[in-house]
Scaffold this active site. Structure first.
Site, PDB file in Angstrom:
ATOM      1  N   GLU A 178     -42.021 -39.819 -55.029  1.00 16.20           N
ATOM      2  CA  GLU A 178     -41.772 -38.464 -54.510  1.00 16.20           C
ATOM      3  C   GLU A 178     -41.544 -37.493 -55.654  1.00 16.20           C
ATOM      4  O   GLU A 178     -40.837 -37.816 -56.604  1.00 16.20           O
ATOM      5  CB  GLU A 178     -40.509 -38.398 -53.632  1.00 16.20           C
ATOM      6  CG  GLU A 178     -40.638 -38.964 -52.254  1.00 16.20           C
ATOM      7  CD  GLU A 178     -39.369 -38.773 -51.416  1.00 16.20           C
ATOM      8  OE1 GLU A 178     -38.589 -37.841 -51.698  1.00 16.20           O
ATOM      9  OE2 GLU A 178     -39.167 -39.572 -50.492  1.00 16.20           O
ATOM     10  N   GLU A 229     -34.389 -44.286 -51.273  1.00 16.18           N
ATOM     11  CA  GLU A 229     -33.209 -43.654 -51.865  1.00 16.18           C
ATOM     12  C   GLU A 229     -31.889 -44.110 -51.250  1.00 16.18           C
ATOM     13  O   GLU A 229     -31.207 -43.317 -50.582  1.00 16.18           O
ATOM     14  CB  GLU A 229     -33.321 -42.134 -51.741  1.00 16.18           C
ATOM     15  CG  GLU A 229     -34.515 -41.563 -52.445  1.00 16.18           C
ATOM     16  CD  GLU A 229     -34.484 -40.031 -52.495  1.00 16.18           C
ATOM     17  OE1 GLU A 229     -33.652 -39.418 -51.819  1.00 16.18           O
ATOM     18  OE2 GLU A 229     -35.299 -39.457 -53.239  1.00 16.18           O
TER      19      GLU A 229
HETATM   20  C1  GAL Z   1     -35.805 -37.004 -50.811  1.00 15.48           C
HETATM   21  C2  GAL Z   1     -36.039 -37.688 -49.485  1.00 15.48           C
HETATM   22  C3  GAL Z   1     -37.079 -37.020 -48.635  1.00 15.48           C
HETATM   23  C4  GAL Z   1     -37.106 -35.520 -48.736  1.00 15.48           C
HETATM   24  C5  GAL Z   1     -36.981 -35.039 -50.153  1.00 15.48           C
HETATM   25  C6  GAL Z   1     -36.809 -33.535 -50.321  1.00 15.48           C
HETATM   26  O1  GAL Z   1     -34.492 -37.224 -51.216  1.00 15.48           O
HETATM   27  O2  GAL Z   1     -36.439 -39.014 -49.688  1.00 15.48           O
HETATM   28  O3  GAL Z   1     -36.918 -37.496 -47.334  1.00 15.48           O
HETATM   29  O4  GAL Z   1     -36.247 -34.943 -47.865  1.00 15.48           O
HETATM   30  O5  GAL Z   1     -35.894 -35.635 -50.794  1.00 15.48           O
HETATM   31  O6  GAL Z   1     -35.502 -33.157 -50.134  1.00 15.48           O
END
Ligand code: GAL
Length: 456
Positions: free
Chosen positions: A367, A179
């Site tokens: 994710e 990201e």
């Molecule tokens: C994403 C990030 C993760 C985690 C997740 C939840 O933006 O890559 O490290 O924190 O969000 O907030």
């Protein structure tokens, strides 16, 4: 099977087979959020070690010094992962554990630690998916200007090459950056994440350098490991205008350019989205001759990371972008502990959006997940909201897949509760509950559900 899990099976009728036998199922993590051991065995400091030490930066002044102590507990955590039938594990390498000063001297104990993790994964039939950079820049490099210094490209190339050389014989799936929009936006524009810098100049320079590193890292991994699958990940949100007004619609397009397109399009050879955000043009101040040719890289897959929908409003007083997001609680919609709207169709729309770029070959959801206020009672966490969230989002992914979107994997954020950046340990995202006092792990109902689902 416990009753929450059983009911949800009946209710949702989600079948793993429907996603196809090659679909990759896993969980995602990041070094700083889980490892702890921030000074162990020769590790150098990172910008997060430093930032969390500054009073008032992190909720409750929490830090990742111990986090989930994964550094010492990876054996039992990976064993638990195997017991839960999770076949793919995404984690990141801590740059300053491997190169304490960011460049130069190698810390062999750090290299050895990641070798052991990879070996332990493979011995347990867990496929390692490695992210080179998940936000923890070596502090020594930040002191030389960090992402805002063009030299970061050669620093990053040195690090990427070392990782390819040390781990490439066993790691088949790689992601270059996690990201970039978030670490550049929150770290170099808003000052909410490490290193806490603010302003348009540091934002634009860091953006350009991160976009160059994204492609440079891809080229290095591919040249060294021609058989590896090389991807990179992007944060994204489905966007809608707040009102049916021309100015809100235009504001939505500007936010889309920044949140969803800024790093993807240069990688695809389309350049930065200047059209929608005129002030972005100033990024060319940081260009050198030939940079246009250095921005693209032909990734094997794109990692899509989506959690929510955002609603956008025109805002005259917001510099640079003249737009603001209307928070979920103000809109009175169902939301998570992060105040992110629960909006499963968001992931469906994002999949179609990414698929529409002809050069995107394959998409993996690297994710997706949710934080809710979990309560541990007699060793159990009945997190039915998370369970429903995961199921509803998965249904939307399946819907997109059945319509022809080339989505080939899904990784839950995250395995165990962990350090959630500026929010400290408050938001719990895990499938597994962590008591941070004792470091005991308790599989939540959602974890049990995911496990049963994967066993199908
Ligand atoms: C994403 C990030 C993760 C985690 C997740 C939840 O933006 O890559 O490290 O924190 O969000 O907030």
């Amino acid at each position: 099977m416990d009753s929450v899990v059983e009911d949800s099976f009946k209710r949702e009728e989600l079948h793993k087979e429907a996603f196809g036998k090659d679909f990759k199922w896993g969980v995602s993590t990041a070094a700083y959020q889980i490892e702890g051991a921030h000074q162990a065995d020769g590790k150098g400091a990172s910008i997060w070690d430093h930032f969390t030490g500054i009073k008032g930066k992190i909720l409750n002044n929490h830090n990742g010094n111990n986090a989930c102590d994964f550094y010492n507990r990876y054996h039992s955590d990976l064993n638990l992962m195997r017991e839960l039938h999770i076949p793919n594990f995404r984690f990141s390498l801590s740059w300053s554990r491997i190169l304490p000063q960011g460049v130069g001297q190698i810390n062999y104990k750090g290299v050895d630690y990641y070798q052991r993790i990879i070996d332990h994964c493979l011995e347990n039939n867990i496929e390692p998916w490695v992210t080179l950079y998940h936000w923890d820049l070596p502090l020594a490099l930040e002191q030389k200007g960090g992402w805002a210094n063009r030299d970061v490209v050669s620093w990053f190339e040195e690090y990427a090459q070392l990782c390819a050389d040390k781990f490439g014989d066993r790691v088949r799936n790689w992601m270059v950056l996690n990201e970039p929009m978030v670490f550049v936006g929150a770290g170099y524009f808003l000052g909410k994440h490490a290193p806490g810098r603010r302003g348009i100049k540091s934002f634009l320079s860091a953006t350009h350098h991160a976009a160059l590193c994204q492609a440079a890292g891809g080229r290095i991994l591919k040249a060294s490991l021609p058989h590896a699958k090389v991807g990179t990940t992007f944060s994204c949100s489905h966007l809608e205008p707040y009102r049916d007004l021309e100015r809100d619609k235009k504001a939505t397009l500007r936010v889309d350019a920044i949140l969803n397109r800024l790093f993807l399009e240069p990688a695809l050879g389309l350049g930065y989205p200047f059209q929608e955000v005129k002030s972005l043009k100033r990024i060319t101040d940081f260009f050198k001759a030939g940079d246009e040719d250095l921005l693209p890289f032909d990734f094997d897959f794109i990692g899509v990371q989506n959690y929510t929908r955002e609603v956008v409003k025109y805002s005259l007083f917001t510099p640079f972008i003249q737009a603001s997001l209307v928070p979920a609680n103000k809109r009175k919609v169902v939301h998570t502990a992060m105040n992110w709207e629960v909006y499963p169709e968001a992931i469906y729309h994002m999949l179609h959006k990414f698929q529409a770029y002809p050069k995107v070959k394959k998409i993996i959801i690297t994710e997706n997940g949710a934080a809710f206020p979990d309560v541990l009672i007699n060793g159990n966490v009945q997190d039915s909201q998370r369970l429903q969230y995961l199921q509803q989002y998965l249904k939307q992914i399946l819907r997109a897949k059945q319509e022809g979107v080339k989505v080939d994997g899904y990784f839950v954020w995250t395995f165990t509760d962990n350090f959630e950046w500026a929010e400290g340990y408050n938001p719990r995202f895990g499938l597994v509950y962590v008591d941070f006092e004792t470091q005991e792990r308790y599989v939540k109902a959602s974890g049990q559900w995911y496990s049963n689902f994967l066993k199908q």
